[in-house]
Motif scaffolding. Structure first.
Motif, PDB file in Angstrom:
ATOM      1  N   PHE A 131     -31.694  50.981  35.144  1.00 47.47           N
ATOM      2  CA  PHE A 131     -32.871  50.243  35.085  1.00 47.47           C
ATOM      3  C   PHE A 131     -32.396  48.680  35.496  1.00 47.47           C
ATOM      4  O   PHE A 131     -33.352  48.140  36.222  1.00 47.47           O
ATOM      5  CB  PHE A 131     -33.359  49.985  33.332  1.00 47.47           C
ATOM      6  N   MET A 132     -31.094  48.357  35.343  1.00 46.17           N
ATOM      7  CA  MET A 132     -30.678  47.020  35.738  1.00 46.17           C
ATOM      8  C   MET A 132     -30.115  47.051  37.041  1.00 46.17           C
ATOM      9  O   MET A 132     -29.532  48.029  37.382  1.00 46.17           O
ATOM     10  CB  MET A 132     -29.605  46.304  34.592  1.00 46.17           C
ATOM     11  N   GLY A 133     -30.526  45.761  37.985  1.00 47.55           N
ATOM     12  CA  GLY A 133     -29.793  45.762  39.162  1.00 47.55           C
ATOM     13  C   GLY A 133     -30.039  46.828  40.110  1.00 47.55           C
ATOM     14  O   GLY A 133     -31.079  47.615  40.129  1.00 47.55           O
ATOM     15  N   SER A 134     -29.406  46.530  41.252  1.00 45.60           N
ATOM     16  CA  SER A 134     -29.799  47.542  42.439  1.00 45.60           C
ATOM     17  C   SER A 134     -28.474  48.367  42.658  1.00 45.60           C
ATOM     18  O   SER A 134     -27.503  48.148  42.686  1.00 45.60           O
ATOM     19  CB  SER A 134     -30.009  46.787  43.686  1.00 45.60           C
ATOM     20  N   ASN A 135     -28.855  49.716  42.540  1.00 42.01           N
ATOM     21  CA  ASN A 135     -27.564  50.673  42.294  1.00 42.01           C
ATOM     22  C   ASN A 135     -27.557  51.571  43.419  1.00 42.01           C
ATOM     23  O   ASN A 135     -28.610  52.007  44.190  1.00 42.01           O
ATOM     24  CB  ASN A 135     -27.982  51.632  41.078  1.00 42.01           C
ATOM     25  N   ASN A 136     -26.475  52.218  43.713  1.00 45.16           N
ATOM     26  CA  ASN A 136     -26.163  53.494  44.381  1.00 45.16           C
ATOM     27  C   ASN A 136     -25.921  54.714  43.260  1.00 45.16           C
ATOM     28  O   ASN A 136     -25.244  54.309  42.382  1.00 45.16           O
ATOM     29  CB  ASN A 136     -24.988  53.325  45.139  1.00 45.16           C
ATOM     30  N   ARG A 137     -26.371  55.824  43.502  1.00 41.97           N
ATOM     31  CA  ARG A 137     -26.381  56.911  42.606  1.00 41.97           C
ATOM     32  C   ARG A 137     -25.367  57.983  43.461  1.00 41.97           C
ATOM     33  O   ARG A 137     -26.019  58.444  44.399  1.00 41.97           O
ATOM     34  CB  ARG A 137     -27.681  57.315  42.164  1.00 41.97           C
ATOM     35  N   LEU A 138     -24.421  58.525  42.777  1.00 39.54           N
ATOM     36  CA  LEU A 138     -23.671  59.508  43.279  1.00 39.54           C
ATOM     37  C   LEU A 138     -23.902  60.912  42.207  1.00 39.54           C
ATOM     38  O   LEU A 138     -23.339  60.576  41.207  1.00 39.54           O
ATOM     39  CB  LEU A 138     -22.394  59.217  43.693  1.00 39.54           C
ATOM     40  N   VAL A 139     -23.804  61.859  42.697  1.00 42.35           N
ATOM     41  CA  VAL A 139     -23.900  63.242  41.869  1.00 42.35           C
ATOM     42  C   VAL A 139     -22.827  63.962  42.263  1.00 42.35           C
ATOM     43  O   VAL A 139     -22.719  64.206  43.374  1.00 42.35           O
ATOM     44  CB  VAL A 139     -25.291  63.850  41.926  1.00 42.35           C
ATOM     45  N   GLY A 140     -21.940  64.459  41.477  1.00 44.36           N
ATOM     46  CA  GLY A 140     -20.939  65.380  41.754  1.00 44.36           C
ATOM     47  C   GLY A 140     -20.392  66.410  40.544  1.00 44.36           C
ATOM     48  O   GLY A 140     -21.013  66.165  39.335  1.00 44.36           O
ATOM     49  N   LYS A 141     -19.124  66.776  40.598  1.00 46.91           N
ATOM     50  CA  LYS A 141     -18.543  67.381  39.372  1.00 46.91           C
ATOM     51  C   LYS A 141     -17.272  66.685  39.080  1.00 46.91           C
ATOM     52  O   LYS A 141     -16.503  66.170  39.918  1.00 46.91           O
ATOM     53  CB  LYS A 141     -18.215  68.989  39.666  1.00 46.91           C
ATOM     54  N   LEU A 142     -17.142  66.676  37.641  1.00 43.03           N
ATOM     55  CA  LEU A 142     -15.751  66.080  37.172  1.00 43.03           C
ATOM     56  C   LEU A 142     -14.579  66.827  37.643  1.00 43.03           C
ATOM     57  O   LEU A 142     -14.385  67.921  36.943  1.00 43.03           O
ATOM     58  CB  LEU A 142     -15.867  65.596  35.638  1.00 43.03           C
TER      59      LEU A 142
END
Length: 351
Positions: free
Chosen positions: A239-250
């Motif tokens: 919700f806060m700021g301008s973000n980059n979102r990365l989806v992967g596996k641990l």
């Protein structure tokens, strides 16, 4: 003693539970922002404090005096709570002059005419409205109407100011200027204020403390620095700021640190919450935390710059590596091509 205490406030509208046991305190001289998207319950919570909505459960105290208690059925009506209200629409009476709009609350309280002239004159001067005292609403700009609404709310020295999106009707430039003088004015007056907004920048700039609401629940409470820099949940971070979102596996977990891997990339970050090895996870990193660097290194990825957007005070680069896309800010034009992007591990939050 707190200026305002709300305990376990619940409110249902139709089949929707708008508030789900919200509790908070407002300290003397404090500006507390209720921040959230549309439908989060922030305006309903403010209206409950004002007496314009009746909660289904809970208790509200103003300076040690109970004004609402669902358990006993006790309720003091809105007009007797003595709170200062500023609405999004300003609600200025078109048939009254600026002076009479501001004086209205004092006349209701049967204040003597001489004292009314003195108090209204002082507040109009403080807000730069003295020369507009005899004008009507249609003769005022949006910014002037906003100041009239504020003057009307504070002229009788209310124990708490309630402000519901007070700057949302102003244009962008005027809104930026208004943030500074509004906070300065509230602090000079020594008022405490409950401030509703959906604008995160506004909340961070004006408030001493922020309550971040989602679907009628408090997701996080803290100073603007805590809310922005140390989000407690993925929702708060996104919700806060301008973000980059990365989806992967641990691919690795080592205490509070972890490594997130995609098809042809792997990055170390700060693990938030309990996760299991091999599980799918989402990482977030603020756009301002990324940098273009000269070469390979720890937590660097080689990516293809697709386009550079000029935003006036900065450039925004959009880069891609397979399905992974990120935005990076910089201070100069860049030609399309291959660049290394640095992802600081402490700023890459893995949820």
């Amino acid at each position: 003693m707190a200026d305002l205490i709300a305990e376990n406030i619940e409110k249902q509208l139709g089949t929707t539970q708008v508030l789900c046991g919200v509790s908070f305190e407002l300290q003397p001289g404090e500006v507390l922002a209720l921040l959230g998207a549309s439908g989060s319950g922030k305006t309903t919570l403010l209206r409950s404090v004002a007496g314009l909505e009746k909660p289904d459960q809970g208790k509200i105290e103003i300076r040690g005096k109970v004004v609402f208690d669902a358990a006993s059925g006790f309720e003091i009506p809105a007009e007797e709570r003595g709170l200062g209200l500023v609405f999004q629409s300003y609600a200025i009476w078109p048939h009254r002059s600026v002076f009479e709009n501001v004086a209205y609350g004092l006349r209701l309280r049967r204040v003597a005419d001489q004292e009314i002239r003195q108090k209204v004159g002082e507040i109009l001067e403080r807000l730069g409205l003295s020369e507009l005292a005899n004008r009507y609403a249609h003769q005022l700009s949006g910014g002037q109407q906003q100041r009239v609404a504020l003057a009307r709310a504070i002229v009788y020295s209310p124990p708490v100011l309630l402000l519901d999106e007070p700057l949302s009707n102003l244009d962008a430039k005027l809104r930026e200027d208004a943030r500074a003088w509004l906070r300065e004015l509230i602090k000079q007056l020594g008022n405490s204020a409950l401030y509703v907004t959906h604008d995160q920048t506004e909340a961070l700039a004006i408030a001493d403390r922020v309550l971040l609401l989602e679907r009628g629940r408090i997701q996080q409470e803290g100073t603007p620095q805590e809310i922005y820099g140390r989000p407690a949940t993925q929702f708060a971070a996104e919700f806060m700021g301008s973000n980059n979102r990365l989806v992967g596996k641990l691919s690795e977990i080592n205490g509070a640190n972890a490594r997130l891997a995609g098809n042809d990339w792997s990055l170390a970050g700060d693990l938030r919450g309990e996760r299991t090895l091999g599980a799918t996870a989402t990482a977030l990193i603020r756009v301002e935390q990324l940098r273009l660097v000269d070469g390979a290194g720890d937590n660097h990825l080689k990516m293809e710059l697709k386009t550079a957007l000029y935003l006036g005070e900065r450039w925004e680069y959009q880069l891609q590596r397979g399905e992974l896309r990120v935005r990076v800010w910089g201070d100069a034009a860049r030609a399309p091509g291959a660049y290394w992007v640095a992802f600081p591990p402490h700023a890459l939050w893995i949820f």
